[in-house]
Design a protein around this motif. Sequence first.
Motif, PDB file in Angstrom:
ATOM      1  N   ALA A  61      83.103  26.217  36.491  1.00  0.00           N
ATOM      2  CA  ALA A  61      83.969  27.533  36.618  1.00  0.00           C
ATOM      3  C   ALA A  61      83.225  28.898  36.676  1.00  0.00           C
ATOM      4  O   ALA A  61      83.469  29.833  37.355  1.00  0.00           O
ATOM      5  CB  ALA A  61      84.946  27.612  35.654  1.00  0.00           C
ATOM      6  N   GLN A  62      81.981  28.890  36.039  1.00  0.00           N
ATOM      7  CA  GLN A  62      81.345  29.979  35.690  1.00  0.00           C
ATOM      8  C   GLN A  62      80.089  29.912  36.156  1.00  0.00           C
ATOM      9  O   GLN A  62      79.311  28.657  35.991  1.00  0.00           O
ATOM     10  CB  GLN A  62      81.341  30.577  34.463  1.00  0.00           C
ATOM     11  N   GLU A  63      79.127  30.810  36.552  1.00  0.00           N
ATOM     12  CA  GLU A  63      77.962  30.650  37.087  1.00  0.00           C
ATOM     13  C   GLU A  63      76.984  31.899  36.646  1.00  0.00           C
ATOM     14  O   GLU A  63      77.625  33.070  36.438  1.00  0.00           O
ATOM     15  CB  GLU A  63      77.702  30.664  38.390  1.00  0.00           C
ATOM     16  N   ILE A  64      75.863  31.685  35.868  1.00  0.00           N
ATOM     17  CA  ILE A  64      75.003  32.814  35.504  1.00  0.00           C
ATOM     18  C   ILE A  64      73.790  32.908  36.423  1.00  0.00           C
ATOM     19  O   ILE A  64      72.949  32.000  36.574  1.00  0.00           O
ATOM     20  CB  ILE A  64      74.419  32.580  34.058  1.00  0.00           C
ATOM     21  N   SER A  65      73.710  34.233  37.006  1.00  0.00           N
ATOM     22  CA  SER A  65      72.441  34.565  37.670  1.00  0.00           C
ATOM     23  C   SER A  65      71.550  35.538  37.122  1.00  0.00           C
ATOM     24  O   SER A  65      72.112  36.331  36.420  1.00  0.00           O
ATOM     25  CB  SER A  65      72.901  34.991  39.339  1.00  0.00           C
ATOM     26  N   LEU A  66      70.256  35.164  37.482  1.00  0.00           N
ATOM     27  CA  LEU A  66      69.344  36.141  36.746  1.00  0.00           C
ATOM     28  C   LEU A  66      68.823  37.446  37.600  1.00  0.00           C
ATOM     29  O   LEU A  66      68.912  37.358  38.878  1.00  0.00           O
ATOM     30  CB  LEU A  66      68.138  35.536  36.598  1.00  0.00           C
ATOM     31  N   VAL A  67      68.850  38.737  36.772  1.00  0.00           N
ATOM     32  CA  VAL A  67      68.361  39.832  37.545  1.00  0.00           C
ATOM     33  C   VAL A  67      66.817  40.046  37.103  1.00  0.00           C
ATOM     34  O   VAL A  67      66.873  40.207  35.799  1.00  0.00           O
ATOM     35  CB  VAL A  67      69.102  41.059  37.234  1.00  0.00           C
TER      36      VAL A  67
ATOM     37  N   ILE B 105      69.300  29.585  29.604  1.00  0.00           N
ATOM     38  CA  ILE B 105      68.520  30.299  28.927  1.00  0.00           C
ATOM     39  C   ILE B 105      67.718  31.473  29.702  1.00  0.00           C
ATOM     40  O   ILE B 105      67.176  31.319  30.832  1.00  0.00           O
ATOM     41  CB  ILE B 105      67.309  29.359  28.402  1.00  0.00           C
ATOM     42  N   ILE B 106      68.091  32.720  29.329  1.00  0.00           N
ATOM     43  CA  ILE B 106      67.678  33.639  30.262  1.00  0.00           C
ATOM     44  C   ILE B 106      66.297  34.025  29.676  1.00  0.00           C
ATOM     45  O   ILE B 106      66.040  34.498  28.363  1.00  0.00           O
ATOM     46  CB  ILE B 106      68.616  34.862  30.038  1.00  0.00           C
ATOM     47  N   PRO B 107      65.224  34.162  30.462  1.00  0.00           N
ATOM     48  CA  PRO B 107      63.929  34.454  29.915  1.00  0.00           C
ATOM     49  C   PRO B 107      63.635  35.841  29.500  1.00  0.00           C
ATOM     50  O   PRO B 107      64.587  36.798  30.034  1.00  0.00           O
ATOM     51  CB  PRO B 107      63.065  33.826  31.027  1.00  0.00           C
ATOM     52  N   THR B 108      62.423  36.322  28.968  1.00  0.00           N
ATOM     53  CA  THR B 108      62.127  37.505  28.654  1.00  0.00           C
ATOM     54  C   THR B 108      61.884  38.392  29.932  1.00  0.00           C
ATOM     55  O   THR B 108      61.355  38.106  30.868  1.00  0.00           O
ATOM     56  CB  THR B 108      60.997  37.717  27.857  1.00  0.00           C
ATOM     57  N   GLY B 109      62.614  39.526  30.043  1.00  0.00           N
ATOM     58  CA  GLY B 109      62.225  40.438  31.274  1.00  0.00           C
ATOM     59  C   GLY B 109      63.411  40.273  32.286  1.00  0.00           C
ATOM     60  O   GLY B 109      63.245  40.873  33.259  1.00  0.00           O
ATOM     61  N   TYR B 110      64.381  39.360  31.826  1.00  0.00           N
ATOM     62  CA  TYR B 110      65.513  39.218  32.912  1.00  0.00           C
ATOM     63  C   TYR B 110      66.766  39.700  32.001  1.00  0.00           C
ATOM     64  O   TYR B 110      67.011  39.396  31.001  1.00  0.00           O
ATOM     65  CB  TYR B 110      65.453  37.767  33.254  1.00  0.00           C
TER      66      TYR B 110
ATOM     67  N   ASN C  36      72.330  41.765  48.747  1.00  0.00           N
ATOM     68  CA  ASN C  36      70.815  41.203  48.785  1.00  0.00           C
ATOM     69  C   ASN C  36      70.132  42.313  48.227  1.00  0.00           C
ATOM     70  O   ASN C  36      69.023  42.743  48.454  1.00  0.00           O
ATOM     71  CB  ASN C  36      70.548  41.269  50.395  1.00  0.00           C
ATOM     72  N   TYR C  37      70.311  42.414  46.858  1.00  0.00           N
ATOM     73  CA  TYR C  37      69.661  43.583  46.206  1.00  0.00           C
ATOM     74  C   TYR C  37      68.303  43.153  45.993  1.00  0.00           C
ATOM     75  O   TYR C  37      67.239  43.917  45.682  1.00  0.00           O
ATOM     76  CB  TYR C  37      70.321  43.920  44.728  1.00  0.00           C
ATOM     77  N   GLU C  38      67.926  42.204  46.070  1.00  0.00           N
ATOM     78  CA  GLU C  38      66.453  41.494  45.683  1.00  0.00           C
ATOM     79  C   GLU C  38      65.478  42.193  46.630  1.00  0.00           C
ATOM     80  O   GLU C  38      64.326  42.565  46.373  1.00  0.00           O
ATOM     81  CB  GLU C  38      66.156  40.147  45.847  1.00  0.00           C
TER      82      GLU C  38
END
Length: 315
Positions: free
Chosen positions: A90-96, A59-64, A145-147
């Motif tokens: 197999a798959q991974e979801i990362s938040l931005v 679940i991707i929160p608002t603003g991401y 390392n974009y963060e």
Amino acid sequence: MMTMILNYIICFVGVVVLILAGYLTYRNNKRLEGQKKFPAVPAWILGFLIIAFGMSFTIIPTGYTGVLSTFGQISEITLPNGFNFRVPLAQEISLVNNKQQDMVFNEDQIKSETLERNTVTFSGVTVTYQINPEKSAWIAANVSNYEDNLVNESLVASAIKTSSKTLSPVDVTNRSILEPKAQECVQESLDQKYGKDTIKVNKVVINNAQFDDEYDQKIAQKQQSQMAYETQAIENKKNIEKAEADAKVKQTTAEAEAKANQTLENSLSKNVLTSKFLDKWNGELPKAMGGDKGMIFDVSSLMGSDSAKKDTATE
């Protein structure tokens, strides 16, 4: 964080179902032939399905936004906020993070120059920026390392130096002029590095801009000279105004006198002059008169000799 907790809860439920399935299998193996057995296979299937479901969504929160990677390969498609599926293991979801973020440089000082080559030091710099949601996948794939490294200190320092070199010493200490110029330069630098519309710079704050001691002394001397010049200018203006006022008074007085003389001249006639002469005459004749050749004769002496002759003739 909430997504991970929910995943763990669902997976825990699946594990509980698998434990129940194992218990049913054990009990069925212990039962003798002819005794009633409970089916354990559906429980095994249900348990594995629950665990698979608990590991297959984010679940991707608002603003991401989400970035999907399959065995380490990042997809070009950016996932929107909300409920999103992935293949477990197999798959991974990362938040931005696509909210406004602050990159703060409180401890670092940036030394630069003004348009007039005066040394100036900037400190307390804060850059507020925002990642374009459509570019989240590109940034995750191309910026390491974009963060922490997306808007770095060297880029900001270079942009601020570029902006300060276009401003005068007076403007470089004016935040309403300096900060928009610095924001413009930081935005141009980010566009050149990552491409246009990838990162938006919302604001640049520069809390302090300080010159060296030598420049401060020059400014103090300049201010003193300026004050002396303004004081002298005010004094000169007063003198000029006073002279103009005096000249105007003299002109007005002269015009009044001329007008009075003209009026007097116009009012004098022969009869008026005779009347004034008679009013002033004391009954005596003039003692001297001018001759034809400009000579002056004593009239009283002539009148005295004539009187003597008359008296002799009478005798």
